[in-house]
Design a protein around this motif. Structure first.
Motif, PDB file in Angstrom:
ATOM      1  N   ALA A  54       0.894  -1.231  -0.089  1.00 60.90           N
ATOM      2  CA  ALA A  54      -0.019  -0.015  -0.025  1.00 60.90           C
ATOM      3  C   ALA A  54       0.952   0.963   0.066  1.00 60.90           C
ATOM      4  N   LEU A  55       2.078   1.096   0.909  1.00 60.95           N
ATOM      5  CA  LEU A  55       2.682   2.270   0.966  1.00 60.95           C
ATOM      6  C   LEU A  55       3.762   2.769  -0.135  1.00 60.95           C
ATOM      7  N   CYS A  56       3.952   1.691  -1.123  1.00 54.22           N
ATOM      8  CA  CYS A  56       4.575   1.698  -2.407  1.00 54.22           C
ATOM      9  C   CYS A  56       3.700   2.471  -3.287  1.00 54.22           C
ATOM     10  N   ILE A  57       2.405   1.971  -3.416  1.00 51.26           N
ATOM     11  CA  ILE A  57       1.571   2.570  -4.400  1.00 51.26           C
ATOM     12  C   ILE A  57       1.452   4.218  -3.850  1.00 51.26           C
ATOM     13  N   GLN A  58       1.200   4.380  -2.669  1.00 52.99           N
ATOM     14  CA  GLN A  58       0.787   5.608  -2.076  1.00 52.99           C
ATOM     15  C   GLN A  58       1.888   6.625  -2.363  1.00 52.99           C
ATOM     16  N   GLN A  59       3.187   6.257  -2.155  1.00 54.01           N
ATOM     17  CA  GLN A  59       4.326   7.062  -2.228  1.00 54.01           C
ATOM     18  C   GLN A  59       4.510   7.401  -3.883  1.00 54.01           C
ATOM     19  N   GLN A  60       4.085   6.390  -4.493  1.00 58.00           N
ATOM     20  CA  GLN A  60       3.914   6.959  -6.152  1.00 58.00           C
ATOM     21  C   GLN A  60       2.914   7.989  -6.478  1.00 58.00           C
TER      22      GLN A  60
ATOM     23  N   GLU B  77      -3.464   9.593   3.728  1.00 59.57           N
ATOM     24  CA  GLU B  77      -3.377   8.160   3.632  1.00 59.57           C
ATOM     25  C   GLU B  77      -2.114   7.628   3.528  1.00 59.57           C
ATOM     26  N   THR B  78      -1.108   8.441   2.720  1.00 57.47           N
ATOM     27  CA  THR B  78       0.484   7.840   3.045  1.00 57.47           C
ATOM     28  C   THR B  78       0.816   8.023   4.331  1.00 57.47           C
ATOM     29  N   GLY B  79       0.748   9.305   5.009  1.00 58.53           N
ATOM     30  CA  GLY B  79       1.129   9.346   6.351  1.00 58.53           C
ATOM     31  C   GLY B  79       0.406   8.269   7.244  1.00 58.53           C
ATOM     32  N   ASN B  80      -0.539   8.074   6.920  1.00 59.78           N
ATOM     33  CA  ASN B  80      -1.194   6.951   8.024  1.00 59.78           C
ATOM     34  C   ASN B  80      -0.627   5.611   7.596  1.00 59.78           C
ATOM     35  N   SER B  81      -0.288   5.409   6.181  1.00 60.43           N
ATOM     36  CA  SER B  81       0.449   3.859   6.136  1.00 60.43           C
ATOM     37  C   SER B  81       1.764   4.015   6.740  1.00 60.43           C
TER      38      SER B  81
ATOM     39  N   PRO C  27      12.728   6.173  10.560  1.00 59.13           N
ATOM     40  CA  PRO C  27      12.312   7.050   9.407  1.00 59.13           C
ATOM     41  C   PRO C  27      11.039   7.129   9.131  1.00 59.13           C
ATOM     42  N   LEU C  28      10.094   6.005   9.434  1.00 60.37           N
ATOM     43  CA  LEU C  28       8.670   6.073   8.743  1.00 60.37           C
ATOM     44  C   LEU C  28       7.859   7.030   9.843  1.00 60.37           C
ATOM     45  N   PHE C  29       8.342   6.932  11.076  1.00 65.99           N
ATOM     46  CA  PHE C  29       7.579   7.838  12.023  1.00 65.99           C
ATOM     47  C   PHE C  29       8.106   9.368  11.705  1.00 65.99           C
ATOM     48  N   GLN C  30       9.225   9.551  11.239  1.00 59.91           N
ATOM     49  CA  GLN C  30       9.606  10.772  10.855  1.00 59.91           C
ATOM     50  C   GLN C  30       8.851  11.315   9.713  1.00 59.91           C
ATOM     51  N   ASP C  31       8.862  10.531   8.711  1.00 57.36           N
ATOM     52  CA  ASP C  31       8.291  10.898   7.200  1.00 57.36           C
ATOM     53  C   ASP C  31       6.685  10.987   7.758  1.00 57.36           C
TER      54      ASP C  31
END
Length: 193
Positions: free
Chosen positions: A90-96, A103-107, A126-130
């Motif tokens: 999910a994150l891969c799709i959202q980041q693209q 939604e990306t932040g939530n993932s 790094p995920l928390f930071q992003d």
């Protein structure tokens, strides 16, 4: 996992472009999940992912959001091994497609919490930071969701220090929100500098 205060379910009303053509399996899955019918919720989430993939393509944001919802269901059941690849997908799709969207932040936040639970602090950091960056930009520093992400990051940092794994963290702790802190601890305000 069925709350309205910031977990994945807080973004339930995220398909405004969709015509009202009946009950959506993702909505039914959410209701089943809230009522504790996890097997039915899982089946309906998979059905929704399959339908969305067929209609919209595998790289569509709606597919990613429902995939993240299924992962959230798994996390609520401590099924982390099953949740991780779904969140990553999910994150891969959202980041693209929508790198700076909620939604990306939530993932990012969900995956960070999964890694935190598994004591994989260097992966979670790094995920928390992003996620924190996205929520601060989209919602502001004082929003409850932003505050929750920040609090969870700080809890992880404290835990990492306590168990001797602070050096594993990749990034520095985010800057303190001094305005918020000075409101809470006015007695310390003259010493902030």
């Amino acid at each position: 996992s069925c709350s309205i205060d910031g977990d994945s379910s807080s973004y339930r009303y995220r398909f405004p472009h969709r015509e009202n053509v009946g009950i959506d399996p993702a909505d039914m899955a959410y209701l089943a999940e809230c009522h504790g019918h996890h097997k039915e919720a899982e089946r309906l989430y998979y059905q929704s992912i399959r339908t969305r993939t067929e209609k919209l393509g595998p790289q569509h944001l709606d597919v990613a959001v429902v995939t993240s919802d299924l992962a959230s269901l798994y996390c609520a059941q401590n099924r982390y091994a099953e949740a991780e690849p779904l969140l990553t997908q999910a994150l891969c799709i959202q980041q693209q497609v929508a790198p700076d969207q909620l939604e990306t932040g939530n993932s990012l936040y969900q995956l960070a919490r999964l890694y935190q639970h598994q004591e994989r602090y260097s992966a979670a950091d790094p995920l928390f930071q992003d996620a924190l960056t996205i929520f601060r930009q989209q919602l502001g520093a004082q929003h409850p969701k932003t505050q929750a992400v920040y609090a969870d990051l700080m809890k992880m940092v404290v835990t990492a220090i306590e168990v001797g794994k602070f050096t594993e963290l990749n990034a520095e702790a985010p800057p303190l929100d001094l305005n918020s802190l000075s409101d809470r601890y006015s007695w310390a305000r003259p010493n902030w500098n």
